[in-house]
Write a protein that holds these residues in place. Structure first.
Motif, PDB file in Angstrom:
ATOM      1  N   GLY A  22      32.189  45.134  43.909  1.00 45.28           N
ATOM      2  CA  GLY A  22      31.616  45.945  44.975  1.00 45.28           C
ATOM      3  C   GLY A  22      30.940  47.194  44.432  1.00 45.28           C
ATOM      4  O   GLY A  22      29.833  47.552  44.849  1.00 45.28           O
ATOM      5  N   LEU A  23      31.591  47.872  43.483  1.00 48.69           N
ATOM      6  CA  LEU A  23      31.008  49.074  42.881  1.00 48.69           C
ATOM      7  C   LEU A  23      29.721  48.755  42.124  1.00 48.69           C
ATOM      8  O   LEU A  23      28.738  49.489  42.218  1.00 48.69           O
ATOM      9  CB  LEU A  23      32.020  49.732  41.945  1.00 48.69           C
ATOM     10  N   GLU A  24      29.729  47.670  41.364  1.00 45.46           N
ATOM     11  CA  GLU A  24      28.526  47.280  40.615  1.00 45.46           C
ATOM     12  C   GLU A  24      27.360  47.049  41.569  1.00 45.46           C
ATOM     13  O   GLU A  24      26.229  47.480  41.312  1.00 45.46           O
ATOM     14  CB  GLU A  24      28.794  46.014  39.794  1.00 45.46           C
ATOM     15  N   ASN A  25      27.620  46.376  42.679  1.00 48.00           N
ATOM     16  CA  ASN A  25      26.564  46.098  43.654  1.00 48.00           C
ATOM     17  C   ASN A  25      26.065  47.383  44.317  1.00 48.00           C
ATOM     18  O   ASN A  25      24.857  47.559  44.523  1.00 48.00           O
ATOM     19  CB  ASN A  25      27.070  45.116  44.717  1.00 48.00           C
ATOM     20  N   TYR A  44      26.120  50.501  43.155  1.00 47.16           N
ATOM     21  CA  TYR A  44      25.343  51.297  42.207  1.00 47.16           C
ATOM     22  C   TYR A  44      23.999  50.643  41.910  1.00 47.16           C
ATOM     23  O   TYR A  44      22.974  51.336  41.785  1.00 47.16           O
ATOM     24  CB  TYR A  44      26.129  51.501  40.915  1.00 47.16           C
ATOM     25  N   ALA A  45      23.997  49.323  41.801  1.00 52.27           N
ATOM     26  CA  ALA A  45      22.736  48.630  41.536  1.00 52.27           C
ATOM     27  C   ALA A  45      21.756  48.829  42.684  1.00 52.27           C
ATOM     28  O   ALA A  45      20.555  49.045  42.469  1.00 52.27           O
ATOM     29  CB  ALA A  45      22.993  47.132  41.321  1.00 52.27           C
ATOM     30  N   TYR A  46      22.268  48.809  43.911  1.00 47.96           N
ATOM     31  CA  TYR A  46      21.378  48.974  45.054  1.00 47.96           C
ATOM     32  C   TYR A  46      20.819  50.396  45.113  1.00 47.96           C
ATOM     33  O   TYR A  46      19.625  50.589  45.364  1.00 47.96           O
ATOM     34  CB  TYR A  46      22.106  48.643  46.355  1.00 47.96           C
ATOM     35  N   LEU A  47      21.682  51.399  44.862  1.00 47.12           N
ATOM     36  CA  LEU A  47      21.198  52.772  44.881  1.00 47.12           C
ATOM     37  C   LEU A  47      20.232  53.042  43.727  1.00 47.12           C
ATOM     38  O   LEU A  47      19.299  53.838  43.856  1.00 47.12           O
ATOM     39  CB  LEU A  47      22.373  53.749  44.794  1.00 47.12           C
ATOM     40  N   LYS A  48      20.434  52.362  42.619  1.00 46.49           N
ATOM     41  CA  LYS A  48      19.517  52.524  41.498  1.00 46.49           C
ATOM     42  C   LYS A  48      18.122  52.026  41.862  1.00 46.49           C
ATOM     43  O   LYS A  48      17.108  52.626  41.505  1.00 46.49           O
ATOM     44  CB  LYS A  48      20.046  51.773  40.274  1.00 46.49           C
ATOM     45  N   GLU A  49      18.071  50.920  42.619  1.00 46.08           N
ATOM     46  CA  GLU A  49      16.784  50.373  43.063  1.00 46.08           C
ATOM     47  C   GLU A  49      16.088  51.319  44.033  1.00 46.08           C
ATOM     48  O   GLU A  49      14.861  51.406  44.063  1.00 46.08           O
ATOM     49  CB  GLU A  49      16.993  49.021  43.766  1.00 46.08           C
ATOM     50  N   ASN A  50      16.873  52.020  44.845  1.00 46.57           N
ATOM     51  CA  ASN A  50      16.311  52.862  45.907  1.00 46.57           C
ATOM     52  C   ASN A  50      16.531  54.346  45.620  1.00 46.57           C
ATOM     53  O   ASN A  50      16.607  55.155  46.543  1.00 46.57           O
ATOM     54  CB  ASN A  50      16.954  52.490  47.250  1.00 46.57           C
ATOM     55  N   PHE A  51      16.648  54.695  44.337  1.00 48.08           N
ATOM     56  CA  PHE A  51      16.984  56.055  43.934  1.00 48.08           C
ATOM     57  C   PHE A  51      15.893  57.034  44.353  1.00 48.08           C
ATOM     58  O   PHE A  51      14.705  56.808  44.123  1.00 48.08           O
ATOM     59  CB  PHE A  51      17.165  56.102  42.416  1.00 48.08           C
ATOM     60  N   GLY A  52      16.299  58.148  44.993  1.00 52.65           N
ATOM     61  CA  GLY A  52      15.369  59.215  45.348  1.00 52.65           C
ATOM     62  C   GLY A  52      15.593  60.403  44.443  1.00 52.65           C
ATOM     63  O   GLY A  52      16.704  60.947  44.384  1.00 52.65           O
ATOM     64  N   GLU A  53      14.581  60.815  43.717  1.00 55.01           N
ATOM     65  CA  GLU A  53      14.724  61.854  42.694  1.00 55.01           C
ATOM     66  C   GLU A  53      15.329  63.137  43.246  1.00 55.01           C
ATOM     67  O   GLU A  53      16.142  63.783  42.598  1.00 55.01           O
ATOM     68  CB  GLU A  53      13.353  62.149  42.075  1.00 55.01           C
ATOM     69  N   ASN A  54      14.950  63.517  44.459  1.00 54.81           N
ATOM     70  CA  ASN A  54      15.438  64.757  45.060  1.00 54.81           C
ATOM     71  C   ASN A  54      16.470  64.518  46.154  1.00 54.81           C
ATOM     72  O   ASN A  54      16.807  65.431  46.909  1.00 54.81           O
ATOM     73  CB  ASN A  54      14.257  65.555  45.627  1.00 54.81           C
ATOM     74  N   ASP A  55      16.957  63.291  46.244  1.00 50.62           N
ATOM     75  CA  ASP A  55      17.925  62.937  47.281  1.00 50.62           C
ATOM     76  C   ASP A  55      19.351  63.142  46.786  1.00 50.62           C
ATOM     77  O   ASP A  55      19.608  63.266  45.579  1.00 50.62           O
ATOM     78  CB  ASP A  55      17.767  61.473  47.694  1.00 50.62           C
ATOM     79  N   ASN A  56      20.282  63.146  47.735  1.00 48.45           N
ATOM     80  CA  ASN A  56      21.700  63.015  47.397  1.00 48.45           C
ATOM     81  C   ASN A  56      22.022  61.528  47.414  1.00 48.45           C
ATOM     82  O   ASN A  56      22.239  60.925  48.469  1.00 48.45           O
ATOM     83  CB  ASN A  56      22.565  63.758  48.413  1.00 48.45           C
TER      84      ASN A  56
END
Length: 588
Positions: free
Chosen positions: A318-321, A323-335
């Motif tokens: 679950g953690l791997e998934n 983190y992988a999803y947030l990495k794909e949708n990472f916002g440079e100035n987001d939390n």
């Protein structure tokens, strides 16, 4: 998702259901939205029943309307093993976990005793009903020792933003249950209290408040209070959240609290924020992706789509998934943050504390933060959740009732979400001209070496917007002498007559820039300081030393703490949920 069980339901006393309704109303949900939220929880209907007693534990059992067949398969687990259902309700209508959980074929420890064998032989559990199993786990860390400023010039520790230990302790006392002293982390008791601290000036990230007071449990010693307050973060920071929900069998009784917790977080989101929901047990399933946080109905749809079937806890997957999803949708100035809702009972995939530490430590470099929301009592894996938080840019709290949700997740949400400083390490150096010996109270698992303090690559906890961190040092007045001799090293006391202590904070900006803040505390200002904060902290510390049965508790006992609670400096608010209200209940 997963293969839903038919006609599952919770039965709740009318008073309890009304409290849930008022909880959602306080969060700002409309009557129409509240009606949906209290109609179903994780695939099971919620029913009001006049014959149900009010449950102050806020733990509810999923029940089933059984078919005629004694046993029927309702799907399959990760390895194709049938998921079974008993034909006869047991234990006053509750379905015990050993019968309701999904069977994870290669790992019979996920549902003991062996499910198939138990169902063939008898529909009644083989263990006595009055036996209460307890598999809760935590780390029992040795306490900080007394030092002299000449042998150990600095008390060095990492900031601790967690509140789980205090919330868990509060639950145990509220329910009049025995307390395991290894769960007591005194710094979390201190840090969860709201002190009156100075606001950071101008562009400062932190302010430092210092006070001196008498030590109630050791009349020969005094106390030094150090309070650190973080600046207020930009409210315009966009939230990019993934909610990772444990729907395994061990979470069965906690699901209503989990749903209420998720709803509390969702209620704070605004237009432009992004929400995704992932659920995991034997497998990981995406429930919702990229919902606009301002679309409240769409968020509720996601909450209502979460289902649970029991089974093993494949937490690492679950953690791997997530983190992988947030990495794909990472916002440079987001939390960019993962919230995981779990009891920490990882029993499939990476399960060891060391393995989880290695897994999450590698995720720190992604710029993704982690918030852990813990549940449960007798199957609560505090050690694993504390390890994940400490090594994963994280914070960690514990939920046992709606008040915990409102206090820890809703009212303090901004502090939990927006990080203003990473890797916060604090050093308090005491002048041996004034201090002959000292001991840092709490922070036993957070102490650092000098090398770790000055190592900019050493990763520790961060601090959120307007977050308070407090430290209490017990010390003895007098000029220090070396307690331990050294053949080659000779330490001399500082000649700075006006300095009592020197505070140094090493931290990183959210962007990763290494920064240092220092503050000198003079003897004169300390002796003339207010004592409001140190007085409250001393009462909380005395309580912590007592429930921990610390070897340094001195004369701290119930009578002493009772006297401390009568002092005029304590706030008038001493309701049952407050710090001093809980302490009064403990005193009896």
């Amino acid at each position: 998702m997963f293969g839903r069980r038919e006609k599952e339901y919770y039965e709740i006393a009318p008073k309890q259901l009304e409290e849930i309704r008022q909880f959602y109303k306080k969060l700002g949900y409309s009557d129409r939205q509240i009606k949906r939220l209290i109609s179903r929880c994780f695939g099971a209907e919620i029913r009001s029943a006049q014959n149900m007693i009010y449950r102050d534990t806020w733990t509810f059992y999923r029940q089933q309307e059984y078919r005629k067949n004694p046993i029927e398969a309702i799907g399959s687990g990760r390895f194709g093993a049938p998921l079974m259902r008993s034909a006869t309700p047991m234990m006053s209508g509750a379905v015990p976990e050993v019968m309701e959980d999904a069977v994870c074929a290669p790992m019979m420890s996920c549902a003991a005793p062996s499910m198939g064998m138990a169902l063939q032989e008898s529909a009644v559990p083989s263990f006595p009903q009055q036996v209460e199993f307890n598999t809760a786990e935590t780390n029992d860390v040795p306490e900080n020792e007394e030092q002299t400023p000449l042998d150990a010039p600095q008390a060095i520790f990492s900031a601790n933003v967690n509140t789980a230990s205090w919330s868990y302790l509060r639950m145990k006392i509220s329910r009049s249950h025995p307390i395991d002293k290894s769960f007591v982390r005194i710094e979390e008791i201190l840090n969860s209290y709201g002190y009156e601290l100075k606001t950071p000036k101008d562009n400062d990230v932190f302010s430092v408040t210092s006070e001196r007071g008498d030590c109630p449990w050791n009349k020969d010693n005094e106390l030094l209070f150090i309070g650190i307050k973080g600046r207020k973060a930009e409210e315009s920071v966009r939230q990019n959240l993934v909610l990772l929900v444990d729907v395994s069998g061990s979470m069965n009784d906690e699901w209503i609290l989990v749903q209420m917790s998720i709803a509390a977080i969702v209620s704070k989101l605004k237009d432009g924020d992004t929400l995704s929901v992932i659920a995991y047990s034997d497998e990981t399933v995406t429930v919702a992706k990229n919902i606009d946080g301002g679309d409240r109905d769409a968020c509720i749809d996601a909450i209502m789509s979460i289902d649970g079937i029991g089974g093993c806890t494949y937490g690492s997957d679950g953690l791997e998934n997530a983190y992988a999803y947030l990495k794909e949708n990472f916002g440079e100035n987001d939390n960019n943050r993962v919230f995981i809702f779990t009891d920490g009972d990882f029993n499939f995939g990476v399960t060891s504390e060391g393995g989880l530490k290695d897994l999450i430590y590698k995720k720190r470099e992604t710029g993704i933060y982690l918030s852990i929301v813990g549940y449960g009592e007798n199957n609560f894996k505090d050690n694993k959740m504390e390890t994940l938080a400490r090594n994963g840019n994280g914070n960690y709290t514990f939920i046992s009732d709606p008040d915990d949700i409102l206090d820890n997740l809703w009212e303090k949400l901004v502090s939990n979400l927006v990080t203003i400083a990473k890797d916060v390490k604090i050093s308090v150096e005491l002048n041996p001209k004034y201090v002959s010996s000292y001991r840092l109270i709490g922070y036993d698992s957070r102490k650092l070496t000098s090398k770790e303090f000055y190592d900019t690559e050493k990763a520790v906890d961060g601090i959120g917007s307007e977050h308070n961190a407090a430290a209490l040092i017990e010390f003895k007045r007098g000029e220090a002498t070396k307690r331990y001799s050294s053949r080659y090293v000779v330490s001399n006391a500082k000649s700075r007559d006006d300095e009592f202590a020197f505070v140094e904070i090493h931290y990183k900006s959210p962007e990763g820039k290494d920064l240092v803040m220092t503050r000198t505390i003079t003897a004169a200002e300390l002796d003339s300081s207010d004592s409001k904060n140190v007085s409250a902290a001393s009462a909380l510390a005395a309580f912590g030393l007592l429930v921990k049965d610390s070897e340094y508790k001195g004369s701290a006992d119930k009578a002493l703490i009772s006297e401390l609670l009568k002092k005029e400096y304590l706030p008038a608010n001493d309701d049952a949920y407050s710090h001093f209200g809980i302490i009064k209940k403990y005193l009896g």
